[in-house]
Motif scaffolding. Structure first.
Motif, PDB file in Angstrom:
ATOM      1  N   SER A 245      55.307  62.256  49.073  1.00 45.25           N
ATOM      2  CA  SER A 245      53.992  61.888  48.803  1.00 45.25           C
ATOM      3  C   SER A 245      54.124  60.961  51.032  1.00 45.25           C
ATOM      4  O   SER A 245      53.291  60.744  50.951  1.00 45.25           O
TER       5      SER A 245
ATOM      6  N   GLN B 218      50.568  57.871  43.086  1.00 39.79           N
ATOM      7  CA  GLN B 218      49.444  57.497  41.939  1.00 39.79           C
ATOM      8  C   GLN B 218      49.497  58.989  41.862  1.00 39.79           C
ATOM      9  O   GLN B 218      49.287  59.390  39.799  1.00 39.79           O
ATOM     10  N   ASN B 219      49.158  60.595  41.680  1.00 40.52           N
ATOM     11  CA  ASN B 219      48.037  61.461  42.224  1.00 40.52           C
ATOM     12  C   ASN B 219      48.934  62.592  41.698  1.00 40.52           C
ATOM     13  O   ASN B 219      48.965  63.621  41.357  1.00 40.52           O
ATOM     14  N   SER B 220      50.450  62.542  42.271  1.00 40.61           N
ATOM     15  CA  SER B 220      51.339  63.299  42.677  1.00 40.61           C
ATOM     16  C   SER B 220      51.859  63.527  40.780  1.00 40.61           C
ATOM     17  O   SER B 220      51.959  63.158  40.320  1.00 40.61           O
ATOM     18  N   ALA B 221      52.823  64.507  40.875  1.00 42.98           N
ATOM     19  CA  ALA B 221      53.355  64.940  39.093  1.00 42.98           C
ATOM     20  C   ALA B 221      54.636  63.657  38.779  1.00 42.98           C
ATOM     21  O   ALA B 221      54.082  64.021  37.795  1.00 42.98           O
ATOM     22  N   ASP B 222      55.048  63.930  39.594  1.00 47.71           N
ATOM     23  CA  ASP B 222      55.647  62.451  39.878  1.00 47.71           C
ATOM     24  C   ASP B 222      55.573  60.689  39.121  1.00 47.71           C
ATOM     25  O   ASP B 222      55.806  60.188  38.399  1.00 47.71           O
ATOM     26  N   GLY B 223      54.609  60.872  39.583  1.00 54.36           N
ATOM     27  CA  GLY B 223      53.505  59.730  39.114  1.00 54.36           C
ATOM     28  C   GLY B 223      53.233  59.574  38.240  1.00 54.36           C
ATOM     29  O   GLY B 223      52.585  58.582  37.504  1.00 54.36           O
ATOM     30  N   LEU B 224      52.257  61.103  37.342  1.00 55.26           N
ATOM     31  CA  LEU B 224      52.161  61.082  36.160  1.00 55.26           C
ATOM     32  C   LEU B 224      52.556  61.115  35.535  1.00 55.26           C
ATOM     33  O   LEU B 224      52.913  60.476  34.686  1.00 55.26           O
ATOM     34  N   TYR B 225      54.627  61.522  35.946  1.00 55.33           N
ATOM     35  CA  TYR B 225      55.106  61.789  34.732  1.00 55.33           C
ATOM     36  C   TYR B 225      55.778  59.934  34.765  1.00 55.33           C
ATOM     37  O   TYR B 225      55.917  59.733  33.185  1.00 55.33           O
TER      38      TYR B 225
ATOM     39  N   HIS C 195      53.493  57.453  34.794  1.00 52.99           N
ATOM     40  CA  HIS C 195      52.623  57.110  34.016  1.00 52.99           C
ATOM     41  C   HIS C 195      53.039  57.426  32.684  1.00 52.99           C
ATOM     42  O   HIS C 195      52.719  56.392  31.629  1.00 52.99           O
ATOM     43  N   ALA C 196      53.286  58.608  32.498  1.00 56.00           N
ATOM     44  CA  ALA C 196      53.525  59.076  30.965  1.00 56.00           C
ATOM     45  C   ALA C 196      54.746  58.706  29.928  1.00 56.00           C
ATOM     46  O   ALA C 196      54.659  57.906  29.356  1.00 56.00           O
TER      47      ALA C 196
ATOM     48  N   GLU D 108      53.521  55.330  29.304  1.00 55.18           N
ATOM     49  CA  GLU D 108      52.320  55.685  28.047  1.00 55.18           C
ATOM     50  C   GLU D 108      52.931  55.556  27.107  1.00 55.18           C
ATOM     51  O   GLU D 108      52.753  55.057  25.085  1.00 55.18           O
TER      52      GLU D 108
END
Length: 297
Positions: free
Chosen positions: A196, A248-255, A257-258, A261
């Protein structure tokens, strides 16, 4: 007509409390089996059993008792004599452990001093021979401390994290609890920050370089063979706002976030005006080539 006297019923006897426990009552009343009692009576009638009657038997019994008492006395004396020796050996062992621990601490301090000296010499060499690129090379290699705008990312285990596993998709031999942060999670976080646009990254004050390794040993996360404990504070130097959005919008940021959650992993990302990262403890130079000016060979 004479009046009949009232009929009175005789009250029944109260039942014994143990009337329903005939088996237990029989056992308590006859604790000795009848066969044993008969055998004891026969031996008493025939003169067998009890204390020895003859002088030889009495001498044998006395010798046996003396021998048993001698064994007990010798054993007690040996234990009494050996107790101070064991205590002395234990104290000597503790002293040796303390001495070796102190020597190991001194060696570790010496290693840290030598690493700091090597790093200082490397930075000096970069300043002398690196030209205009020396500052950039020092930052990218982790040889110099840096500070500037960036982001602070704190990653922590779930609140109910423990050492037990439930067979979920994240269960492994080591970090068996799905609420624990693992080495591969931190690997993805760091790689996502580099991608990033981060210029320098550290975890819990441990500066990362191109040769840094994030591994696991048991339930501990190691960064360059140094164990870290949660929470894991990741500092990254770069354009704070843009770096935060891109991560936050990258694949690792989404990972990440998962993980928050689905498994309760706690995260907190903030943009900072000034973050400070130390230099790497030691930067190993494997190959080197002098920089030549343009137009010269």
């Amino acid at each position: 007509m004479p009046q009949q006297p009232p009929v009175r019923s005789t009250p029944a006897r109260p039942a014994r409390p143990d009337a329903s426990m005939s088996l237990l009552t029989n056992v308590m009343d006859h604790s000795l089996d009848d066969g044993y009692a008969e055998a004891a009576a026969r031996r008493k009638t025939s003169g067998e059993g009890g204390m020895p009657k003859t002088l030889r038997a009495k001498l044998g019994l006395a010798v046996g008792l003396v021998f048993a008492a001698l064994i007990v006395t010798v054993g007690a004396a040996q234990a009494r004599v050996a107790a101070p020796v064991v205590a002395k050996e234990r104290e000597e062992l503790i002293d040796r452990i303390d001495q070796e621990t102190e020597a190991a601490d001194e060696l570790e301090d010496s290693v840290d001093d030598l690493r700091a000296d090597v790093s200082a010499r490397q930075r000096e060499a970069l300043r002398d021979s690196g030209g205009d690129r020396s500052a950039l090379v020092g930052i990218l290699s982790g040889a110099v401390a840096v500070h500037g705008p960036g982001v602070r990312l704190v990653v922590n285990d779930a609140k109910d994290a423990s050492t037990g596993g439930d067979g979920g998709p994240r269960s492994t031999t080591g970090f068996s609890d799905t609420g624990r942060v693992r080495d591969r999670d931190m690997q993805r976080v760091v790689n996502g920050l580099w991608e990033s646009g981060a210029e320098a990254v550290s975890i819990n004050g441990q500066r990362l370089t191109a040769l840094s390794a994030i591994r696991a040993a048991g339930d501990a996360i190691l960064v360059d063979n140094r164990p870290l404990v949660p929470p894991y504070t990741v500092l990254a130097v770069g354009d704070g706002g843009e770096l935060s959005d891109r991560f936050q919008n990258s694949a690792d940021g989404l990972y990440l976030h998962a993980l928050q959650e689905n498994y309760g992993i706690r995260t907190a990302l903030s943009v900072e005006d000034d973050v400070r990262l130390p230099a790497a403890p030691s930067v190993i130079v494997r190959t080197a080539q002098p920089i030549t000016e343009k137009g010269t060979s």
